[in-house]
Design a protein around this motif. Structure first.
Motif, PDB file in Angstrom:
ATOM      1  N   LYS A 191     -19.267  64.548   6.207  1.00 48.05           N
ATOM      2  CA  LYS A 191     -19.956  65.030   7.277  1.00 48.05           C
ATOM      3  C   LYS A 191     -21.312  65.577   7.113  1.00 48.05           C
ATOM      4  O   LYS A 191     -22.167  65.207   8.093  1.00 48.05           O
ATOM      5  CB  LYS A 191     -19.134  66.326   7.948  1.00 48.05           C
ATOM      6  CG  LYS A 191     -17.874  65.894   8.295  1.00 48.05           C
ATOM      7  CD  LYS A 191     -17.689  65.341   9.655  1.00 48.05           C
ATOM      8  CE  LYS A 191     -16.280  65.086   9.970  1.00 48.05           C
ATOM      9  NZ  LYS A 191     -16.139  64.052  10.914  1.00 48.05           N
ATOM     10  N   GLU A 192     -21.540  66.365   6.017  1.00 45.11           N
ATOM     11  CA  GLU A 192     -23.176  66.495   5.858  1.00 45.11           C
ATOM     12  C   GLU A 192     -24.068  65.627   5.626  1.00 45.11           C
ATOM     13  O   GLU A 192     -25.046  65.370   6.302  1.00 45.11           O
ATOM     14  CB  GLU A 192     -23.097  67.333   4.554  1.00 45.11           C
ATOM     15  CG  GLU A 192     -24.608  67.906   4.156  1.00 45.11           C
ATOM     16  CD  GLU A 192     -24.714  68.652   2.671  1.00 45.11           C
ATOM     17  OE1 GLU A 192     -25.682  68.319   2.177  1.00 45.11           O
ATOM     18  OE2 GLU A 192     -23.836  69.757   2.739  1.00 45.11           O
ATOM     19  N   GLU A 193     -23.498  64.091   4.838  1.00 42.14           N
ATOM     20  CA  GLU A 193     -24.388  63.144   4.717  1.00 42.14           C
ATOM     21  C   GLU A 193     -24.524  62.620   6.151  1.00 42.14           C
ATOM     22  O   GLU A 193     -25.551  61.880   6.192  1.00 42.14           O
ATOM     23  CB  GLU A 193     -23.740  62.428   3.717  1.00 42.14           C
ATOM     24  CG  GLU A 193     -24.751  60.937   3.224  1.00 42.14           C
ATOM     25  CD  GLU A 193     -24.228  60.474   1.912  1.00 42.14           C
ATOM     26  OE1 GLU A 193     -25.119  59.700   1.454  1.00 42.14           O
ATOM     27  OE2 GLU A 193     -22.858  60.449   1.908  1.00 42.14           O
ATOM     28  N   GLN A 194     -23.334  62.105   6.775  1.00 39.50           N
ATOM     29  CA  GLN A 194     -23.655  61.802   8.070  1.00 39.50           C
ATOM     30  C   GLN A 194     -24.510  62.446   9.036  1.00 39.50           C
ATOM     31  O   GLN A 194     -25.324  61.963   9.647  1.00 39.50           O
ATOM     32  CB  GLN A 194     -21.958  61.892   8.899  1.00 39.50           C
ATOM     33  CG  GLN A 194     -21.119  61.114   8.232  1.00 39.50           C
ATOM     34  CD  GLN A 194     -19.650  61.166   8.866  1.00 39.50           C
ATOM     35  OE1 GLN A 194     -19.374  62.014   9.888  1.00 39.50           O
ATOM     36  NE2 GLN A 194     -18.610  60.433   8.539  1.00 39.50           N
ATOM     37  N   ALA A 195     -24.450  63.701   9.076  1.00 39.07           N
ATOM     38  CA  ALA A 195     -25.539  64.536   9.718  1.00 39.07           C
ATOM     39  C   ALA A 195     -26.994  64.376   9.284  1.00 39.07           C
ATOM     40  O   ALA A 195     -28.002  64.086  10.226  1.00 39.07           O
ATOM     41  CB  ALA A 195     -25.272  66.075   9.702  1.00 39.07           C
ATOM     42  N   GLU A 196     -27.076  64.207   8.020  1.00 37.86           N
ATOM     43  CA  GLU A 196     -28.413  63.924   7.725  1.00 37.86           C
ATOM     44  C   GLU A 196     -28.864  62.416   7.675  1.00 37.86           C
ATOM     45  O   GLU A 196     -30.210  62.176   7.974  1.00 37.86           O
ATOM     46  CB  GLU A 196     -28.380  63.921   5.967  1.00 37.86           C
ATOM     47  CG  GLU A 196     -28.380  65.389   5.464  1.00 37.86           C
ATOM     48  CD  GLU A 196     -29.699  66.300   5.923  1.00 37.86           C
ATOM     49  OE1 GLU A 196     -30.797  65.914   5.552  1.00 37.86           O
ATOM     50  OE2 GLU A 196     -29.698  67.225   6.612  1.00 37.86           O
ATOM     51  N   PHE A 197     -27.868  61.389   7.675  1.00 34.48           N
ATOM     52  CA  PHE A 197     -28.276  60.104   7.947  1.00 34.48           C
ATOM     53  C   PHE A 197     -28.605  60.149   9.679  1.00 34.48           C
ATOM     54  O   PHE A 197     -29.695  59.466   9.830  1.00 34.48           O
ATOM     55  CB  PHE A 197     -27.094  59.271   8.233  1.00 34.48           C
ATOM     56  CG  PHE A 197     -26.893  58.192   7.046  1.00 34.48           C
ATOM     57  CD1 PHE A 197     -27.637  57.062   6.970  1.00 34.48           C
ATOM     58  CD2 PHE A 197     -26.167  58.578   5.813  1.00 34.48           C
ATOM     59  CE1 PHE A 197     -27.645  56.258   5.720  1.00 34.48           C
ATOM     60  CE2 PHE A 197     -26.342  58.052   4.589  1.00 34.48           C
ATOM     61  CZ  PHE A 197     -26.864  56.645   4.722  1.00 34.48           C
ATOM     62  N   LYS A 198     -28.176  60.793  10.571  1.00 30.40           N
ATOM     63  CA  LYS A 198     -28.277  61.090  11.874  1.00 30.40           C
ATOM     64  C   LYS A 198     -29.652  61.355  12.225  1.00 30.40           C
ATOM     65  O   LYS A 198     -30.578  60.976  12.961  1.00 30.40           O
ATOM     66  CB  LYS A 198     -27.489  61.966  12.647  1.00 30.40           C
ATOM     67  CG  LYS A 198     -27.836  61.611  14.237  1.00 30.40           C
ATOM     68  CD  LYS A 198     -26.881  62.414  15.100  1.00 30.40           C
ATOM     69  CE  LYS A 198     -27.080  62.801  16.612  1.00 30.40           C
ATOM     70  NZ  LYS A 198     -28.382  62.457  17.050  1.00 30.40           N
ATOM     71  N   LYS A 199     -29.935  62.615  11.343  1.00 26.33           N
ATOM     72  CA  LYS A 199     -31.141  63.540  11.294  1.00 26.33           C
ATOM     73  C   LYS A 199     -32.461  62.378  10.814  1.00 26.33           C
ATOM     74  O   LYS A 199     -33.671  62.600  11.343  1.00 26.33           O
ATOM     75  CB  LYS A 199     -31.117  64.590  10.605  1.00 26.33           C
ATOM     76  CG  LYS A 199     -32.578  65.387  10.628  1.00 26.33           C
ATOM     77  CD  LYS A 199     -32.335  66.757   9.585  1.00 26.33           C
ATOM     78  CE  LYS A 199     -33.371  67.663   9.807  1.00 26.33           C
ATOM     79  NZ  LYS A 199     -33.261  68.807   9.077  1.00 26.33           N
ATOM     80  N   MET A 200     -32.264  61.630   9.666  1.00 22.90           N
ATOM     81  CA  MET A 200     -33.197  60.430   9.324  1.00 22.90           C
ATOM     82  C   MET A 200     -33.641  59.688  10.364  1.00 22.90           C
ATOM     83  O   MET A 200     -34.667  59.479  10.634  1.00 22.90           O
ATOM     84  CB  MET A 200     -32.871  59.954   8.029  1.00 22.90           C
ATOM     85  CG  MET A 200     -33.790  59.134   7.618  1.00 22.90           C
ATOM     86  SD  MET A 200     -35.058  60.126   6.479  1.00 22.90           S
ATOM     87  CE  MET A 200     -34.019  60.401   4.978  1.00 22.90           C
ATOM     88  N   PHE A 201     -32.759  59.033  11.102  1.00 19.36           N
ATOM     89  CA  PHE A 201     -32.905  57.971  12.147  1.00 19.36           C
ATOM     90  C   PHE A 201     -33.646  58.704  13.152  1.00 19.36           C
ATOM     91  O   PHE A 201     -34.627  58.197  13.906  1.00 19.36           O
ATOM     92  CB  PHE A 201     -31.593  57.469  12.516  1.00 19.36           C
ATOM     93  CG  PHE A 201     -30.961  56.275  11.605  1.00 19.36           C
ATOM     94  CD1 PHE A 201     -31.941  55.277  11.459  1.00 19.36           C
ATOM     95  CD2 PHE A 201     -29.897  56.543  11.084  1.00 19.36           C
ATOM     96  CE1 PHE A 201     -31.438  54.245  10.524  1.00 19.36           C
ATOM     97  CE2 PHE A 201     -29.284  55.492  10.343  1.00 19.36           C
ATOM     98  CZ  PHE A 201     -30.173  54.468   9.893  1.00 19.36           C
TER      99      PHE A 201
END
Length: 184
Positions: free
Chosen positions: A43-53
């Motif tokens: 979940k943390e990595e998913q959130a960081e991916f979204k934040k990056m985009f």
């Protein structure tokens, strides 16, 4: 050169870059993290991916940012470092905390001027202003201003890039693998 998690603060790097138009004029940003081919279940990595985009879109960074999946192949990693070095770039490690800092040592070994977190191992590896620079990941404006100052100085005096590059190489040379002694 990392997993895309919050403590590595790679989205913070993109944000400080996005907030500084002068930095965007001076250099492009290459971010190497995450795995674009395998959606994470974390979940943390998913959130960081979204934040990056979201940050790339928010600051309209298309054409300024190249986001490459983390590389597991050591030869390919070395080639990435060398390519950035050959183009007179720099390596930035913006983690909130880094216990040791292997990527910092790898970058310095390739002659890349290195900017790394002031929290943890990299703060002991780098002699600030001599073999690289300490940055405070909690103060993105100051970190981006330091990057701007470095690249502007390199434009005026190209030997400045070489001086910091050589300082990093000397720091690594003075400390052989297995007996890396930290001194300021």
């Amino acid at each position: 050169m990392a997993r895309l998690d919050r403590v590595k603060n790679l989205t913070g790097l993109v944000e400080l870059y996005g907030k500084n138009p002068r930095l965007q004029e001076l250099v492009n940003l290459v971010v190497v993290c995450g795995d674009h081919g395998n959606p994470s279940k974390d979940k943390e990595e998913q959130a960081e991916f979204k934040k990056m985009f979201d940050l790339i879109e928010q600051y309209n960074l298309n054409g300024h940012v190249r986001w490459i999946s983390a590389q597991m192949n050591r030869v390919r990693n070395a080639e990435l470092y060398r390519y950035i070095c050959d183009t007179k770039g720099a390596f930035v490690q913006p983690a909130f905390y880094e216990a040791f800092g292997l990527t910092v040592i790898e970058a310095m070994t390739c002659g890349l001027p290195t900017f790394a977190t002031a929290y943890g191992g990299p703060a002991e590896i780098i002699v600030n202003g001599v073999s690289g620079y300490h940055i405070d990941p909690y103060q993105g404006d100051k970190a981006s201003a330091l990057l701007v100052e470095f690249f502007e100085k390199c434009q005026v005096d190209p030997s400045h890039w070489t001086k910091i590059s050589q300082g990093g190489l000397q720091r690594i040379e003075e400390n052989t693998p297995g007996s890396f002694t930290l001194r300021g």
